[in-house]
Write a protein that holds these residues in place. Structure first.
Motif, PDB file in Angstrom:
ATOM      1  N   MET A   1       0.842  -1.191   0.000  1.00 42.56           N
ATOM      2  CA  MET A   1       0.000   0.000   0.000  1.00 42.56           C
ATOM      3  C   MET A   1       0.878   1.243   0.000  1.00 42.56           C
ATOM      4  O   MET A   1       1.851   1.318   0.742  1.00 42.56           O
ATOM      5  N   VAL A   2       0.535   2.149  -0.833  1.00 40.62           N
ATOM      6  CA  VAL A   2       1.310   3.379  -0.893  1.00 40.62           C
ATOM      7  C   VAL A   2       0.688   4.392   0.056  1.00 40.62           C
ATOM      8  O   VAL A   2      -0.496   4.679  -0.020  1.00 40.62           O
ATOM      9  N   GLU A   3       1.507   4.903   0.951  1.00 42.52           N
ATOM     10  CA  GLU A   3       1.019   5.930   1.877  1.00 42.52           C
ATOM     11  C   GLU A   3       0.790   7.215   1.099  1.00 42.52           C
ATOM     12  O   GLU A   3       1.447   7.471   0.100  1.00 42.52           O
ATOM     13  N   GLY A   4      -0.101   8.036   1.595  1.00 46.12           N
ATOM     14  CA  GLY A   4      -0.270   9.338   0.967  1.00 46.12           C
ATOM     15  C   GLY A   4       1.038  10.097   1.054  1.00 46.12           C
ATOM     16  O   GLY A   4       1.743  10.027   2.057  1.00 46.12           O
ATOM     17  N   LEU A   5       1.386  10.773  -0.022  1.00 47.23           N
ATOM     18  CA  LEU A   5       2.658  11.483  -0.034  1.00 47.23           C
ATOM     19  C   LEU A   5       2.646  12.639   0.958  1.00 47.23           C
ATOM     20  O   LEU A   5       3.677  13.173   1.302  1.00 47.23           O
ATOM     21  N   GLY A   6       1.456  13.013   1.423  1.00 43.48           N
ATOM     22  CA  GLY A   6       1.373  14.115   2.364  1.00 43.48           C
ATOM     23  C   GLY A   6       1.858  13.731   3.747  1.00 43.48           C
ATOM     24  O   GLY A   6       2.031  14.596   4.595  1.00 43.48           O
ATOM     25  N   SER A   7       2.079  12.421   3.980  1.00 46.07           N
ATOM     26  CA  SER A   7       2.495  11.992   5.305  1.00 46.07           C
ATOM     27  C   SER A   7       3.751  12.725   5.749  1.00 46.07           C
ATOM     28  O   SER A   7       4.605  13.067   4.950  1.00 46.07           O
ATOM     29  N   ALA A   8       3.850  12.964   7.051  1.00 47.92           N
ATOM     30  CA  ALA A   8       5.002  13.677   7.570  1.00 47.92           C
ATOM     31  C   ALA A   8       5.955  12.746   8.304  1.00 47.92           C
ATOM     32  O   ALA A   8       6.953  13.177   8.834  1.00 47.92           O
ATOM     33  N   GLU A   9       5.640  11.437   8.367  1.00 51.58           N
ATOM     34  CA  GLU A   9       6.472  10.489   9.106  1.00 51.58           C
ATOM     35  C   GLU A   9       6.922   9.378   8.174  1.00 51.58           C
ATOM     36  O   GLU A   9       6.094   8.692   7.592  1.00 51.58           O
ATOM     37  N   TRP A  10       8.233   9.204   8.058  1.00 54.31           N
ATOM     38  CA  TRP A  10       8.746   8.185   7.154  1.00 54.31           C
ATOM     39  C   TRP A  10       9.855   7.392   7.838  1.00 54.31           C
ATOM     40  O   TRP A  10      10.505   7.892   8.746  1.00 54.31           O
ATOM     41  N   ASP A  11      10.038   6.145   7.367  1.00 51.35           N
ATOM     42  CA  ASP A  11      11.189   5.384   7.837  1.00 51.35           C
ATOM     43  C   ASP A  11      12.450   5.896   7.142  1.00 51.35           C
ATOM     44  O   ASP A  11      13.490   6.044   7.759  1.00 51.35           O
ATOM     45  N   VAL A  12      12.327   6.101   5.837  1.00 44.34           N
ATOM     46  CA  VAL A  12      13.482   6.533   5.063  1.00 44.34           C
ATOM     47  C   VAL A  12      13.073   7.690   4.165  1.00 44.34           C
ATOM     48  O   VAL A  12      12.059   7.621   3.482  1.00 44.34           O
ATOM     49  N   ALA A  13      13.852   8.758   4.198  1.00 46.82           N
ATOM     50  CA  ALA A  13      13.668   9.845   3.243  1.00 46.82           C
ATOM     51  C   ALA A  13      14.897   9.868   2.333  1.00 46.82           C
ATOM     52  O   ALA A  13      16.028   9.922   2.810  1.00 46.82           O
ATOM     53  N   ILE A  14      14.654   9.768   1.038  1.00 45.50           N
ATOM     54  CA  ILE A  14      15.739   9.768   0.057  1.00 45.50           C
ATOM     55  C   ILE A  14      15.743  11.133  -0.620  1.00 45.50           C
ATOM     56  O   ILE A  14      14.695  11.580  -1.112  1.00 45.50           O
ATOM     57  N   ILE A  15      16.875  11.797  -0.622  1.00 46.61           N
ATOM     58  CA  ILE A  15      16.949  13.110  -1.248  1.00 46.61           C
ATOM     59  C   ILE A  15      17.542  12.950  -2.639  1.00 46.61           C
ATOM     60  O   ILE A  15      18.707  12.591  -2.801  1.00 46.61           O
ATOM     61  N   GLY A  16      16.725  13.206  -3.653  1.00 44.85           N
ATOM     62  CA  GLY A  16      17.208  13.121  -5.027  1.00 44.85           C
ATOM     63  C   GLY A  16      16.626  11.934  -5.758  1.00 44.85           C
ATOM     64  O   GLY A  16      16.621  10.817  -5.244  1.00 44.85           O
ATOM     65  N   ALA A  17      16.105  12.179  -6.959  1.00 45.39           N
ATOM     66  CA  ALA A  17      15.520  11.107  -7.768  1.00 45.39           C
ATOM     67  C   ALA A  17      16.354  10.883  -9.019  1.00 45.39           C
ATOM     68  O   ALA A  17      15.846  10.836 -10.132  1.00 45.39           O
ATOM     69  N   GLY A  18      17.661  10.802  -8.829  1.00 45.17           N
ATOM     70  CA  GLY A  18      18.543  10.441  -9.932  1.00 45.17           C
ATOM     71  C   GLY A  18      18.828   8.948  -9.873  1.00 45.17           C
ATOM     72  O   GLY A  18      18.058   8.179  -9.288  1.00 45.17           O
ATOM     73  N   PHE A  19      19.962   8.540 -10.447  1.00 44.65           N
ATOM     74  CA  PHE A  19      20.299   7.124 -10.473  1.00 44.65           C
ATOM     75  C   PHE A  19      20.337   6.536  -9.075  1.00 44.65           C
ATOM     76  O   PHE A  19      19.765   5.471  -8.807  1.00 44.65           O
ATOM     77  N   GLY A  20      21.002   7.233  -8.125  1.00 47.99           N
ATOM     78  CA  GLY A  20      21.140   6.708  -6.773  1.00 47.99           C
ATOM     79  C   GLY A  20      19.815   6.594  -6.055  1.00 47.99           C
ATOM     80  O   GLY A  20      19.465   5.537  -5.518  1.00 47.99           O
TER      81      GLY A  20
END
Lengths: 497, 348
Positions: A1-20
């Motif tokens: 299930m995909v959480e709403g992107l509006g959520s403010a609590e995450w296990d992992v936040a990834i900065i950047g949507a490039g190759f990495g």
């Protein structure tokens, strides 16, 4: 299930949507971890391959190796161009269903570690704040275009732009085009520009080593064969990898082997350039590999064209109708393109990072970045870097390194889960030992042989490159070593005595 | 600054570490640090399982267990250049370990290490490899003393603690002291440090506790914490220890004393005023909850405490330093921690 992107609590936040960032997101899903978000400052995914759309943009590592081992693809040619690589990343995002997990236009400007909850507060430019247990920076090393501060630049009457912000609206046909720089981007777009422009003037600060790129489109029969027998792709991948490592041997270790490679280069360059004066201009003054080695079949051929001029003087000033070089020579130009590279020595400088005890990353890294394996820095628990300091390569695929870094992050998550710990932080002595090794190891590499390049700081410290074989990196990065880390427990407010 | 219980070793330490590593520098080494060589972990785990079940068998008398452990323990490789001599310190038979090439250096720091063995078995030989690698990793000359304290059931509590304090008293005047211990020895190290604090005596500059055994109440089913066998998955993962063996050892050591007495189970003590602690626990160790509870309690008491959780490793894995890459790294970690504490202001 995909959480709403509006959520403010995450296990992992990834900065950047490039190759990495996309690679890590895909592997997180493979590992059954869904509570993550990818924060992308731009309006599209792709990172470097979104920004660099100049004509001729392509990778200089063969695509069989410059692609994720867990997401193989059929490539139309050996060295795919930018459109194909960007399409590959989009297919990756499609196949893993990553789109709903990516927040576009989410520009991270602050990271603050909250010690009472052991989480990171992720501050966006919009003023919004998210919380994440783990933050992974995948912002890359080459993101901010660098344009030299030339006097009179704003007075230039024609269009001027940086190669990573290509003006596709400008028709170069019949124009006199100036190109500043002969780096990895210029080497790719100058031959394309020269084909259409009336005249192309290339301003070169120092000559690069340009070696042939054994590139060609695959024949339909070959493509069919690889589809039928996928192991051929693996074999080609291994072949390219070994080729890269053998080049790496010259860069990091064997000066004799480097001399052989230099001799091969010289023989090829001389066969391409008959004119002695141009040969001189094309001969670098540094050791091969000290600066990035460039791959192109048509660079020297382009310089031989009647309508291409190579100027070995620096641009001193921009005039409304052209430029003036340091010797006072004036060159009339209709358009000016900067192939001058990127701001590279200030890793992560666009984000204000404050770790445990309010320690600021910019201060910790004041004398150059300090990390363990380019992956983590002491004082900053649960903050990991993909393609971080000292993990760039002069001779092999960054994606090979990225896969190790992704495995490391997954290992850290699994360790925290197994041990029931909220946060892990790399031990300062482990970091110090790694930095000392990098320092000692870099002394024998070509990168610290005395040239000025983006691989090193002004003092000549190697802050970018991995100074050894890449499989030795993978041996250590792939397997997360809990002993290199210490547990960080939530801070309890001091008891009232 | 010093009030921050989680404060990082200061920058000078990091720089000193770097200078040291650089000076020792092996620029010929292409492999990054941390890529240690050793016996494959799975193989050693299997072997340790056999040895553990054979030596720590509650069904055989302690005498037989001691012989079996001695046989296994003496096969451990010791680092080269490690001097070992027996002497009597404070009336307690003790093993002295030093690096032979450092013998002539300036006054050394004394590391007192208490070996493990459930207070009932074992001897200094158990910890020779670990301590040897600590000496190798330290940034200044260290000599180690490994007391052969009296064992239960012949000499139950407080015999071991008396011996420990006698040794610490004897070395207190000889210069800086640091203390470490593994398993039951770690419990003893902490109990002895607490006793010195209560007596107003000088404290060690730092304490390293490797896989510490700190709450004997959990083994004897006395309220006050969890029970040792409450997590069947953990019991199954632990290849070395069994709840039954721990219970026989705990009973023998307590000798009628309550296992909740802080001198027996220092987890129940007030920790305030202790020197910096490094707690190393292994993920597949029945005792790992003890170390983690200590880290939380230390945090609450304002004691600087570093916790390191070695996931996938077994009880006392550090004692296989030299054989097991992770064990060598645990010793190196302890060495760096002790060196850092010795460099902090206030100790010399």
């Amino acid at each position: 299930m995909v959480e709403g992107l509006g959520s403010a609590e995450w296990d992992v936040a990834i900065i950047g949507a490039g190759f990495g960032g996309l690679g890590l997101a895909a592997r997180l899903l493979d590992a059954g971890r869904e509570r993550f978000v990818v924060l992308e400052a731009g309006q599209d995914i792709g990172g470097t391959w979104r920004d660099n759309t100049y004509p001729g943009a392509a990778c200089d590592v063969p695509s069989h190796l410059y692609s994720y081992s867990f997401f193989p693809a059929t490539w139309p040619r050996r060295f795919a161009g930018q459109p194909e690589i960007l399409a590959y990343l989009r297919r990756l995002a499609d196949a893993y269903g990553l789109w709903p997990r990516i927040r576009l236009g989410a520009d991270v400007v602050r990271l603050d570690f909250d010690e009472t909850s052991c989480t990171w507060q992720v501050g966006l430019a919009s003023g919004e704040t998210l919380r994440a247990k783990v933050v992974v920076s995948a912002v890359g090393q080459l993101q901010r275009p660098r344009v030299p501060a030339l006097p009179g630049l704003e007075s230039f009457s024609g269009p001027s732009w940086h190669s990573a912000r290509w003006r596709h609206d400008v028709d170069l046909r019949g124009l006199r085009v100036g190109v500043v720089g002969t780096g990895a981007s210029a080497i790719q777009f100058v031959p394309e520009v020269a084909k259409v422009a009336a005249q192309t003037v290339v301003f070169q600060r120092s000559a690069p080593y340009v070696v042939p790129k054994v590139d060609r489109a695959y024949r339909p029969a070959e493509l069919a064969l690889v589809r039928r027998v996928p192991v051929l792709r693996q074999l080609d991948r291994a072949r390219v990898y070994l080729y890269g490592e053998s080049l790496g041997l010259g860069l990091v270790r064997s000066r004799a082997w480097l001399a052989v490679l230099t001799w091969l280069w010289r023989r090829w360059m001389w066969s391409q350039v008959p004119d002695p004066a141009l040969r001189d201009a094309c001969t670098p003054d540094s050791v091969m590999g000290c600066k990035r080695i460039l791959f192109s079949n048509d660079w020297y051929r382009t310089l031989r064209r009647e309508d291409v001029v190579l100027v070995t003087e620096a641009v001193a000033e921009v005039l409304p109708g052209g430029v003036r070089t340091t010797s006072g020579r004036e060159v009339a130009l209709d358009a000016l393109i900067f192939g001058t590279g990127f701001e590279t020595t200030d890793f992560l400088s666009t984000i204000e990072v404050s770790g445990r005890g309010g320690r600021r990353l910019a201060e910790h890294w004041a004398a150059g970045p300090r990390t363990h394996l380019g992956l983590a820095s002491s004082g900053f628990p649960n903050l990991f870097f993909l393609y971080g300091p000292n993990t760039n390569l002069g001779s092999n695929s960054i994606l090979f390194m990225l896969e190790g870094q992704i495995a490391h992050v997954l290992g850290a998550l699994a360790t925290m889960e197994a041990a029931g710990l909220p946060a892990l932080e790399v031990r300062p002595e482990v970091e110090a030992e790694f930095m000392a090794w990098v320092e000692a190891q870099s002394r024998r590499t070509a990168w610290t042989s005395g040239c000025r390049s983006w691989y090193t700081t002004a003092e000549g410290r190697n802050t970018h490159n991995w100074p050894s074989f890449t499989f030795l990196y993978r041996l250590q990065a792939d397997r997360f070593d809990p002993l290199a880390y210490r547990a960080v427990l939530p801070r309890v407010p001091a008891p009232v005595a | 600054m010093s009030a921050d219980p989680t404060s990082l070793p200061s920058a000078p330490l990091a720089l000193a570490e770097e200078a040291r590593a650089g000076a020792r520098g092996r620029p010929g080494l292409l492999a990054p640090p941390g890529l240690g060589l050793g016996v494959p972990r799975g193989l050693l785990r299997g072997f340790m399982g056999l040895v553990g079940r054979w030596a720590f068998d509650p069904a055989v008398p302690f005498e037989a267990q001691r012989r079996r452990l001695a046989l296994a323990g003496r096969s451990l490789p010791r680092p080269r250049g490690l001097g070992v001599v027996g002497e009597v310190v404070g009336g307690v038979p003790t093993e002295r370990l030093w690096l032979t090439r450092r013998r002539a250096a300036d006054p050394a720091v004394t590391l007192v290490h208490f070996h493990g063995g459930g207070y009932c078995v074992g001897g200094p030989f158990v910890a020779r490899a670990f301590v040897g690698h600590v000496l190798l990793g330290a940034s200044r000359p260290v000599e180690a003393l490994l007391p052969a304290y009296r064992l239960a059931p012949e000499a139950p509590f407080p015999a071991a603690l008396e011996d420990a304090l006698a040794v610490l008293d004897a070395v207190a005047e000889q210069g800086p002291v640091v203390v470490s211990g593994d398993s039951a020895g770690a419990g003893l190290a902490l109990a002895a440090t607490l006793a010195r604090r209560d007596a107003g005596a000088s404290l060690p500059a730092a304490v390293v506790l490797h896989c510490p055994w700190l709450d004997l109440g959990a083994d004897l089913g006395v309220a006050g914490g969890g029970r040792r066998d409450e997590d069947p998955a953990l019991v199954a993962r632990d290849v070395v220890l069994s709840p039954a063996w721990l219970a026989t050892c705990a009973e023998a050591y307590c000798g009628g004393r309550s296992p909740l007495d802080p001198a027996v189970s220092p987890l129940h003590a007030d920790l305030r005023g202790l020197p910096p602690l490094l707690v190393q626990v292994a993920g597949d160790d029945l005792l790992h909850p003890d170390g983690r509870r200590l880290a939380v309690a230390a945090e609450q008491a304002g004691v600087p405490c570093q916790l390191s959780v070695a996931v996938g490793l077994w009880h006392d894995f550090g004692m296989q330093a030299g054989l097991l890459a992770a064990g060598t790294r645990a010793a190196k970690q302890a060495a760096a921690f002790l060196s850092g504490a010795l460099m902090a202001p206030g100790t010399s």
